[in-house]
Design a protein around this motif. Structure first.
Motif, PDB file in Angstrom:
ATOM      1  N   TRP A  65      -0.557   4.017  -2.640  1.00 46.14           N
ATOM      2  CA  TRP A  65       0.951   3.546  -2.467  1.00 46.14           C
ATOM      3  C   TRP A  65       1.223   2.722  -1.267  1.00 46.14           C
ATOM      4  O   TRP A  65       2.052   1.734  -1.254  1.00 46.14           O
ATOM      5  CB  TRP A  65       1.766   4.838  -2.594  1.00 46.14           C
TER       6      TRP A  65
ATOM      7  N   ALA B 219      -0.261  -0.635  -1.618  1.00 42.55           N
ATOM      8  CA  ALA B 219       0.527  -1.482  -2.853  1.00 42.55           C
ATOM      9  C   ALA B 219       1.918  -1.896  -2.161  1.00 42.55           C
ATOM     10  O   ALA B 219       2.672  -2.532  -2.984  1.00 42.55           O
ATOM     11  CB  ALA B 219       0.692  -0.427  -4.238  1.00 42.55           C
TER      12      ALA B 219
ATOM     13  N   TRP C 290       4.861   1.991 -10.649  1.00 38.50           N
ATOM     14  CA  TRP C 290       3.443   2.612  -9.960  1.00 38.50           C
ATOM     15  C   TRP C 290       3.363   4.064 -10.114  1.00 38.50           C
ATOM     16  O   TRP C 290       2.301   4.388 -10.081  1.00 38.50           O
ATOM     17  CB  TRP C 290       3.675   1.673  -8.626  1.00 38.50           C
TER      18      TRP C 290
ATOM     19  N   GLY D 280       0.146   3.969 -11.574  1.00 38.48           N
ATOM     20  CA  GLY D 280      -0.565   2.757 -10.740  1.00 38.48           C
ATOM     21  C   GLY D 280      -1.940   3.298  -9.809  1.00 38.48           C
ATOM     22  O   GLY D 280      -2.388   2.351  -9.225  1.00 38.48           O
ATOM     23  N   CYS D 281      -2.074   4.608  -9.850  1.00 38.49           N
ATOM     24  CA  CYS D 281      -3.093   5.158  -9.144  1.00 38.49           C
ATOM     25  C   CYS D 281      -4.134   5.441  -9.725  1.00 38.49           C
ATOM     26  O   CYS D 281      -3.995   6.313 -10.765  1.00 38.49           O
ATOM     27  CB  CYS D 281      -2.680   6.067  -7.813  1.00 38.49           C
TER      28      CYS D 281
END
Length: 249
Positions: free
Chosen positions: A12, A15, A42, A46-47
Motif C-alpha cells: 500500500w 502504491a 486497491w 490490489g494486494c
C-alpha cells in the motif's frame, strides 16, 4: 489461548496510498478514508498478500508468554527494557518498527543469559517426561478438584486445601509415589508421609500414568525457547524490510 505475530506488507505504501490507507489506533491496517475511490478499490483487491500480511508465526500460548516474561524478569528487566514494554500479555498490541533493532539486540542477551535462570519441573521418573514447570521463584498450580489445588514450586509438589484461611498445605514432597484407591481417592506417599485425598492422578493425560514422580530444579536451556526466538527474529526481519510493526494477534 494461542498467540500469533505477523507483519503487514508495504504494498500500500509502494502504491502511493500511505495516508488513505494506514494503521488504526489499535495497530490494524485499515482504509482510513473510505470515500477515496482509488484507495477503496486497491484495499479491496490490489494486494497479492493474503490479509496484507508478508510474514506470520505461531508464538505458542499466552501461558508460554507468561513463562517468557518470568524468565526475562529473572535475567533482569534492566538488561531487557524494550522486551519489557513490547512482549505481549494479551493477544493484542505490537512492536513499533522503531523498536525492532533494540528487540533483536535484547533477544541476543536473552539467549546468552537464559541458562542463568532456573526452571522447576515435575518429572515422570520412569520416562523423564516433564509434566509441568515453573520459572525461578514462581510457583505453578496445574490442577484442582474442588478446594484441593495441586502444583509445584522450587520446594516440591504440593496440594493445598483452599477451604482454609490461609490455605493449608496437606501434602508436600520432592519425590513421591501416587496410587489410585478407587472412589476418586488418590494416595500420595512422599518423604513427609502418606495422605489419601479426593484428587486426580498427576499426569493422567499421558499414555501411561506415572507412578513415581520427582520435582527437579535445573538451569534453563536456550533450546527450550528456540521456536519462539526463531519466530520472533523472523518477524523482526520482515518488519525491518517492510518498515511496519510486528503485530500480535
Amino acid at each position: 489461548m494461542g498467540l500469533s505475530g505477523f507483519v503487514y506488507c508495504r504494498c500500500w505504501k509502494d502504491a502511493g496510498l500511505e495516508g488513505p490507507i494506514g494503521f488504526d489506533e489499535d495497530g490494524w491496517l485499515d482504509l482510513l478514508t473510505p470515500n477515496d475511490p482509488v484507495a477503496r478499490r486497491w484495499f479491496a483487491a490490489g494486494c497479492v498478500h493474503e490479509n496484507f500480511r508478508v510474514a506470520w508465526a505461531d508464538l505458542g500460548s499466552l501461558g508460554g508468554q507468561r513463562a517468557i516474561r518470568q524468565t526475562c524478569e529473572a535475567i533482569g528487566w534492566s538488561l531487557l527494557p524494550t522486551l519489557r514494554d513490547v512482549l505481549p500479555t494479551t493477544n493484542d498490541g505490537w512492536i513499533p518498527a522503531a523498536d525492532v533493532p533494540a528487540v533483536l539486540s535484547e533477544l541476543e542477551v536473552f539467549e546468552s543469559q537464559v541458562s542463568t535462570v532456573a526452571e522447576t519441573v515435575l518429572l515422570d521418573e520412569a520416562t523423564g517426561h516433564a509434566i509441568c514447570g515453573c520459572i525461578g521463584s514462581h510457583g505453578s498450580v496445574f490442577g484442582w478438584t474442588g478446594k484441593l489445588h495441586a502444583g509445584i514450586d522450587p520446594d516440591g509438589f504440593f496440594v493445598l486445601d483452599t477451604g482454609t484461611d490461609p490455605p493449608a498445605v496437606v501434602f508436600r514432597a520432592k519425590r513421591f509415589v501416587q496410587r489410585a484407591l478407587g472412589g476418586d481417592v488418590v494416595e500420595f506417599t512422599g518423604e513427609n508421609g502418606t495422605v489419601r485425598l479426593p484428587l486426580f492422578l498427576v499426569g493422567s493425560v499421558l499414555p501411561v500414568t506415572p507412578e513415581r514422580l520427582a520435582v527437579v530444579t535445573r538451569p534453563q536451556s536456550a533450546q527450550r525457547w528456540g521456536h519462539w526466538l526463531g519466530s520472533l527474529r523472523m518477524l523482526c526481519a520482515a518488519s525491518l524490510a517492510a518498515g511496519n510493526p510486528v503485530k500480535w494477534g
